[in-house]
Motif scaffolding. Sequence first.
Motif, PDB file in Angstrom:
ATOM      1  N   ILE A  26       0.795  -1.443  -0.009  1.00  0.00           N
ATOM      2  CA  ILE A  26      -0.146  -0.277   0.092  1.00  0.00           C
ATOM      3  C   ILE A  26       0.750   1.412  -0.194  1.00  0.00           C
ATOM      4  N   LEU A  27       1.879   1.517   1.099  1.00  0.00           N
ATOM      5  CA  LEU A  27       3.106   2.352   0.706  1.00  0.00           C
ATOM      6  C   LEU A  27       3.530   2.720  -0.350  1.00  0.00           C
ATOM      7  N   LEU A  28       4.122   1.321  -1.087  1.00  0.00           N
ATOM      8  CA  LEU A  28       4.627   1.461  -1.627  1.00  0.00           C
ATOM      9  C   LEU A  28       3.446   2.453  -3.330  1.00  0.00           C
ATOM     10  N   PHE A  29       2.835   1.512  -3.845  1.00  0.00           N
ATOM     11  CA  PHE A  29       2.275   1.962  -4.049  1.00  0.00           C
ATOM     12  C   PHE A  29       1.623   3.486  -4.640  1.00  0.00           C
ATOM     13  N   ALA A  30       0.817   4.258  -3.092  1.00  0.00           N
ATOM     14  CA  ALA A  30       0.810   5.240  -2.268  1.00  0.00           C
ATOM     15  C   ALA A  30       2.198   6.730  -2.820  1.00  0.00           C
ATOM     16  N   ILE A  31       3.092   6.130  -3.032  1.00  0.00           N
ATOM     17  CA  ILE A  31       4.025   6.867  -3.609  1.00  0.00           C
ATOM     18  C   ILE A  31       4.806   6.815  -4.703  1.00  0.00           C
ATOM     19  N   PHE A  32       4.449   5.698  -5.322  1.00  0.00           N
ATOM     20  CA  PHE A  32       4.225   5.715  -6.758  1.00  0.00           C
ATOM     21  C   PHE A  32       3.288   6.795  -7.449  1.00  0.00           C
ATOM     22  N   VAL A  33       2.004   6.040  -7.091  1.00  0.00           N
ATOM     23  CA  VAL A  33       1.009   7.040  -7.250  1.00  0.00           C
ATOM     24  C   VAL A  33       1.394   8.520  -7.214  1.00  0.00           C
ATOM     25  N   LEU A  34       1.493   9.239  -6.174  1.00  0.00           N
ATOM     26  CA  LEU A  34       1.512  10.402  -5.491  1.00  0.00           C
ATOM     27  C   LEU A  34       2.612  10.682  -7.058  1.00  0.00           C
ATOM     28  N   TRP A  35       4.154   9.911  -7.562  1.00  0.00           N
ATOM     29  CA  TRP A  35       4.682  10.492  -8.396  1.00  0.00           C
ATOM     30  C   TRP A  35       4.365  10.788  -9.335  1.00  0.00           C
ATOM     31  N   LEU A  36       3.624   9.567  -9.711  1.00  0.00           N
ATOM     32  CA  LEU A  36       2.732  10.182 -11.621  1.00  0.00           C
ATOM     33  C   LEU A  36       1.485  10.873 -11.350  1.00  0.00           C
ATOM     34  N   ALA A  37       1.106  10.856 -10.590  1.00  0.00           N
ATOM     35  CA  ALA A  37       0.318  12.439 -10.411  1.00  0.00           C
ATOM     36  C   ALA A  37       1.564  14.194 -10.439  1.00  0.00           C
ATOM     37  N   SER A  38       2.385  13.579  -9.845  1.00  0.00           N
ATOM     38  CA  SER A  38       2.678  14.962 -10.262  1.00  0.00           C
ATOM     39  C   SER A  38       3.172  15.391 -10.870  1.00  0.00           C
ATOM     40  N   ILE A  39       3.919  14.345 -12.264  1.00  0.00           N
ATOM     41  CA  ILE A  39       3.856  14.597 -13.324  1.00  0.00           C
ATOM     42  C   ILE A  39       3.515  15.601 -13.457  1.00  0.00           C
ATOM     43  N   TRP A  43       2.000  20.914  -8.532  1.00  0.00           N
ATOM     44  CA  TRP A  43       1.554  21.554  -7.736  1.00  0.00           C
ATOM     45  C   TRP A  43       2.031  20.811  -6.888  1.00  0.00           C
ATOM     46  N   LEU A  44       1.753  19.663  -7.343  1.00  0.00           N
ATOM     47  CA  LEU A  44       0.886  18.901  -5.871  1.00  0.00           C
ATOM     48  C   LEU A  44       2.942  18.136  -5.357  1.00  0.00           C
ATOM     49  N   ARG A  45       3.750  18.521  -5.590  1.00  0.00           N
ATOM     50  CA  ARG A  45       4.815  18.214  -5.303  1.00  0.00           C
ATOM     51  C   ARG A  45       5.042  19.333  -3.828  1.00  0.00           C
ATOM     52  N   ALA A  46       4.951  20.696  -3.740  1.00  0.00           N
ATOM     53  CA  ALA A  46       4.333  21.918  -2.639  1.00  0.00           C
ATOM     54  C   ALA A  46       3.541  21.294  -2.414  1.00  0.00           C
ATOM     55  N   TRP A  47       2.654  20.607  -2.415  1.00  0.00           N
ATOM     56  CA  TRP A  47       1.138  20.441  -1.325  1.00  0.00           C
ATOM     57  C   TRP A  47       1.699  19.466  -0.901  1.00  0.00           C
ATOM     58  N   LEU A  63       2.456  16.959   8.056  1.00  0.00           N
ATOM     59  CA  LEU A  63       3.984  16.178   8.120  1.00  0.00           C
ATOM     60  C   LEU A  63       3.568  14.220   7.965  1.00  0.00           C
ATOM     61  N   ASN A  64       1.901  14.240   7.218  1.00  0.00           N
ATOM     62  CA  ASN A  64       2.216  12.605   7.390  1.00  0.00           C
ATOM     63  C   ASN A  64       2.468  12.610   5.171  1.00  0.00           C
ATOM     64  N   THR A  65       2.199  13.407   4.788  1.00  0.00           N
ATOM     65  CA  THR A  65       2.664  13.271   3.025  1.00  0.00           C
ATOM     66  C   THR A  65       3.748  13.643   2.390  1.00  0.00           C
ATOM     67  N   HIS A  70       8.231  12.206  -3.776  1.00  0.00           N
ATOM     68  CA  HIS A  70       9.485  12.513  -4.450  1.00  0.00           C
ATOM     69  C   HIS A  70       9.471  13.997  -5.573  1.00  0.00           C
ATOM     70  N   LEU A  71      11.039  13.965  -5.893  1.00  0.00           N
ATOM     71  CA  LEU A  71      11.328  15.359  -6.192  1.00  0.00           C
ATOM     72  C   LEU A  71      11.711  14.951  -8.093  1.00  0.00           C
ATOM     73  N   GLY A  72      12.083  13.677  -8.147  1.00  0.00           N
ATOM     74  CA  GLY A  72      12.495  13.359  -9.169  1.00  0.00           C
ATOM     75  C   GLY A  72      12.062  11.770  -9.600  1.00  0.00           C
ATOM     76  N   PHE A  73      12.715  10.838 -10.803  1.00  0.00           N
ATOM     77  CA  PHE A  73      12.605   9.822 -11.226  1.00  0.00           C
ATOM     78  C   PHE A  73      13.803   8.748 -10.169  1.00  0.00           C
ATOM     79  N   PHE A  74      14.662   9.390  -9.412  1.00  0.00           N
ATOM     80  CA  PHE A  74      16.223   8.591  -9.717  1.00  0.00           C
ATOM     81  C   PHE A  74      15.811   8.844  -7.942  1.00  0.00           C
ATOM     82  N   HIS A  75      15.544   9.725  -7.906  1.00  0.00           N
ATOM     83  CA  HIS A  75      14.814   9.881  -5.789  1.00  0.00           C
ATOM     84  C   HIS A  75      13.765   8.942  -5.809  1.00  0.00           C
ATOM     85  N   LEU A  76      12.922   9.011  -6.228  1.00  0.00           N
ATOM     86  CA  LEU A  76      12.413   7.792  -6.053  1.00  0.00           C
ATOM     87  C   LEU A  76      12.659   6.539  -5.925  1.00  0.00           C
ATOM     88  N   ILE A  77      13.402   6.050  -7.431  1.00  0.00           N
ATOM     89  CA  ILE A  77      13.492   4.512  -6.912  1.00  0.00           C
ATOM     90  C   ILE A  77      14.844   4.477  -5.837  1.00  0.00           C
TER      91      ILE A  77
END
Length: 258
Positions: A26-39, A43-47, A63-65, A70-77
């Motif tokens: 669940i947590l890994l899925f949320a991380i990937f979904v948020l990064w994809l949505a931020s492309i 504004w999601l990154r600042a949010w 404090l939870n988000t 993540h800032l970019g693909f390599f940061h995420l990976i």
Amino acid sequence: MAYTFVQFNPARIRSYIFRLPLCTRILLFAIFVLWLASIPLTWLRAWAALIPREVGLASMYRLNTFPLMHLGFFHLIFNVLALTPLLERFEAEYGTLVTLVLFTGPFGTLPGGIYVLVERGVLRSNTAVQGASIWVFLLLASEAMKTYKANPHFSIGPYKIPTWSTPLFLILVISFLVPNTSLLGHLCGAAIGYLWGLSYIKFLVPPEKILRYIESKLNLLGRLPHYVSVDQKTYGRYGVLPTTTASRSPEGGQRLGP
């Protein structure tokens, strides 16, 4: 002459991914979904980022988000590769419900809250941070305390180094070698990990009676694939108890993580 090469085995990686427990997924899925949505939605990154002067009653969600963004693909990976085995091990030990409660609550709010207090109150700064490496160093610090109980030191030449200090050494190395990483953010994560490893904040976990009642009432083990119940934890509620015999064998802001 025959040469042996380390071979990339997609089947083993696929098998490992399919065996990941539920909360880790669940947590890994949320991380990937948020990064994809931020492309497309930049504004999601600042949010989602933890920006000290932007944290207020209406924006406590930061404090939870912030560990999920993540800032970019390599940061995420890099962060996902480091986080996955640590998080999977934590969930196998403590169970899915405990992992979900901690990583959607105190394990974000506590290190994040300390970061905001130090940035605003001590450093008088407003450096934004985001990234799951705050969880990586939290889990590394927790694991280091377990190792310390069984094997207090490892030797480098004539020097004996306490095993609990290895995450701090890694934090310093990364802060020097990787640009735009947050030394303070990583230290805040490690601080909570040490407190957890020392059992000072284990009270944050709901009582086991409540966890068992929820699991049985909702039949979570029967309904949810890859769910780890309280009864199926690998090492018991709070991990392996230390023994008396010690082993002598060796062992747009700042981002959190390489």
